[in-house]
Design a protein around this motif. Structure first.
Motif, PDB file in Angstrom:
ATOM      1  N   TRP A  33       0.827  -1.206   0.000  1.00 52.07           N
ATOM      2  CA  TRP A  33       0.000   0.000   0.000  1.00 52.07           C
ATOM      3  C   TRP A  33       0.862   1.257   0.000  1.00 52.07           C
ATOM      4  N   ILE A  60      -5.777 -11.532  12.262  1.00 53.65           N
ATOM      5  CA  ILE A  60      -6.086 -10.105  12.116  1.00 53.65           C
ATOM      6  C   ILE A  60      -5.941  -9.320  13.418  1.00 53.65           C
ATOM      7  N   TYR A  74       0.769   2.219  12.135  1.00 53.91           N
ATOM      8  CA  TYR A  74      -0.246   2.617  13.125  1.00 53.91           C
ATOM      9  C   TYR A  74       0.069   2.088  14.517  1.00 53.91           C
ATOM     10  N   PRO A  97      -6.097  -0.027   5.352  1.00 56.17           N
ATOM     11  CA  PRO A  97      -4.889  -0.809   5.664  1.00 56.17           C
ATOM     12  C   PRO A  97      -3.752   0.058   6.193  1.00 56.17           C
ATOM     13  N   GLU A 131      -6.503   1.917  10.524  1.00 55.44           N
ATOM     14  CA  GLU A 131      -7.165   1.128  11.565  1.00 55.44           C
ATOM     15  C   GLU A 131      -7.162  -0.383  11.358  1.00 55.44           C
ATOM     16  N   ARG A 132      -6.877  -0.861  10.144  1.00 53.41           N
ATOM     17  CA  ARG A 132      -7.045  -2.302   9.903  1.00 53.41           C
ATOM     18  C   ARG A 132      -6.206  -3.141  10.873  1.00 53.41           C
ATOM     19  N   MET A 133      -5.003  -2.663  11.190  1.00 51.30           N
ATOM     20  CA  MET A 133      -4.117  -3.490  12.024  1.00 51.30           C
ATOM     21  C   MET A 133      -4.525  -3.523  13.496  1.00 51.30           C
TER      22      MET A 133
END
Lengths: 158, 378
Positions: free
Chosen positions: A26, A96, A147, B125, B128-130
């Motif tokens: 990404w 996940i 993140y 991705p 917040e996805r992680m």
């Protein structure tokens, strides 16, 4: 590689168990890259401010969704904020989840921001979380530019 | 707006691990909807499929059911989203004047994948996805936000689950029909507080099809077409943190457009039956408010009053709703199919007597990011 088909219950029909694996890269973009660079290099959370409506967005993005105009004014935000909502995930989904369940998630409104940041809650009693709680970001020691460089938000002790 | 009528509907029975393949399910509802409309595949001059590549585990999934839906014989397009949007696109096709009869087919095989892994992929991705967000724990953030802001209780949410699972007993297509109590819901396993197992919808495989036609054709081909009186759709912000999750702005906007088109000023009085997308118990309450059936934060009290039960002034989800059968993407189209049966007077034991105006609602994205509202009438 071949995978053996199996019968689905007593239906007389087969199922074919397999998995989809799809490598993907990404592009974080200009604004997101600066956001992560500040967290990685300086342990600081920055937002971006709309010159028209004066909202401060975090994570930052290029366009104000309210005014549909460019944003370019970067604003350093506090690492502390208020919990808007939360949940404790108590089921396991392999692949996940960043932590073993149970783990807490919340939406945090950082001081100086107009939007909420969804993140993990840590160093917290999972049975004693409440809306309005003051929480503070805990950064990872070794940061990678993603993140989870913010490890989680922990309650601010009074 | 030129009138467009719905002249055929069909659904499969919803169930987990339906042994039919996705193409077999699509063929089942296509052929049954043709039979319901009294048409053959040659009468269909265009098709909309509703398929999602992630749920189907293959790319350009719509292209794999062209034969099953007979759409290799006519112009076909796919809508990747809720089935209500497929119906919306079908409506647009007919209003373009280029087509006469549209077939809309939605199918999904939710039990083939791992729902939380697939719904995790809704989230950005880069951000917040992680965090391990999925449909359930993101909804929990919304439910908490809604309860916290408006004082709605877990008991009031549980009442929706009790009502809808009971209603499902009269719906032969439903997946989870059962008598449960508020206490059963409250004591069911906590998945992501405040969401418990019985606040959630089941993992269902299934399909639904509807056939729509322009006014003159609808009247010529079918004895009692059900007319589309109004439609509206609207989407909210993508990032959960950008929204006030307790609010329903996008739905209010979609409903306003649909009501205006249909000439509805007081939906609580003018709508006789509603089928809404209750993927979680609390959602039915929030959507009632977004649809303007009551004030903000008042839906819990409205459910307490029994108004939305069978026999109440406005029964909501007589079919059992999405809580009783959740084939993702199909579920919105199923709301339309169910209201068509209600307006025809063909809803069997779940019939709302004298219904002449109905509302069907679909959502897409996390926590009801997008909404589509249809008003149907006789």
């Amino acid at each position: 590689m071949s995978v053996q088909s199996e019968e689905l219950g007593n239906t007389g029909t087969l199922i074919y168990p397999s998995r989809i694996k799809l490598p993907y890269t990404w592009h974080v973009g200009k604004v997101g890259s600066r956001f992560y660079q500040e967290i990685k290099d300086n342990g600081k959370i920055w937002g971006i401010k709309c010159s028209k409506c004066e909202w401060v967005f975090v994570p930052p993005r290029e366009t104000c969704p309210r005014c549909y105009c460019d944003m370019s004014e970067w604003v350093e935000l506090s690492d502390t904020g208020t919990l808007l909502t939360y949940t404790v995930t108590r089921y396991a989904v392999p692949g996940i989840q960043p932590l073993e369940p149970p783990f807490a998630l919340g939406i945090i409104k950082l001081d100086g921001a107009s939007t909420g940041l969804v993140h993990l809650l840590g160093e917290i009693d999972l049975n004693d979380i409440s809306v309005g709680l003051r929480v503070k970001a805990v950064f990872r020691e070794v940061r990678e530019g993603n993140y989870l460089d913010i490890k989680y938000f922990k309650p601010v002790r009074a | 707006m030129e009138k467009v009528g719905i002249i055929g509907v069909a659904q499969t029975k919803y169930q987990r691990y339906n042994p039919a393949s996705h193409a077999e399910s699509a063929y089942e509802v296509t052929s049954k909807s043709l039979e319901d409309a009294g048409l053959t595949i040659d009468d269909i001059d265009n098709t909309i499929t509703v398929c999602n590549d992630f749920w189907d585990g293959r790319t350009i999934s719509s292209m794999t059911i062209t034969e099953a839906t007979g759409s290799h014989k006519s112009p076909t397009t796919n809508v990747e989203g809720d089935g209500t949007y497929g119906a919306l696109m079908g409506l647009m096709r007919l209003l373009s004047g280029l087509h006469e009869i549209t077939l809309v087919v939605a199918q999904s095989k939710i039990s083939e994948g791992i729902p939380s892994v697939i719904t995790n992929a809704i989230f950005d991705p880069i951000y917040e996805r992680m965090l391990g967000l999925d449909a359930i724990n993101s909804a929990a953030l919304q439910m908490r936000s809604y309860m916290s802001k408006y004082g709605v209780t877990e008991e009031q949410c549980a009442k929706v689950s009790v009502k809808n699972h009971k209603n499902a007993k009269a719906n032969p297509y439903a997946h989870l029909a059962m008598d449960i109590t508020v206490e059963d819901v409250l004591k069911s396993r906590v998945l992501a507080d405040p969401i418990k197992l019985l606040d959630t919808s089941p993992i269902s495989d299934g399909a639904c099809a509807i056939i729509m036609a322009r006014e003159r054709t609808a009247k010529r081909k079918h004895g009692k077409p059900i007319w589309i009186k109004g439609v509206g759709h609207c989407a909210d912000a993508y990032h959960l943190g950008d929204r006030d999750l307790a609010e329903v702005d996008a739905l209010a906007s979609a409903a306003k457009r649909a009501y205006k088109m249909a000439g509805i000023r007081s939906p609580l009085k003018q709508v006789h039956v509603a089928e809404v997308y209750d993927a979680f118990s609390y959602m039915e309450l929030m959507w009632m408010e977004g649809l303007g059936l009551c004030g903000r934060g008042k839906a819990g009290a409205m459910v307490d009053s029994g108004l939305t039960e069978m026999g109440g002034a406005l029964p909501i989800n007589p079919s059992g709703g999405v809580l009783s059968a959740h084939a993702v993407q199909v579920a919105g189209l199923a709301r339309i199919a169910e209201t068509v049966l209600q307006l025809r007077g063909e809803a069997g034991d779940r019939q709302v007597d004298g219904a002449s105006t109905a509302l069907a609602h679909g959502i897409e994205g996390a926590c009801g990011q997008g909404h589509c509202v249809f008003i149907l009438g006789k």
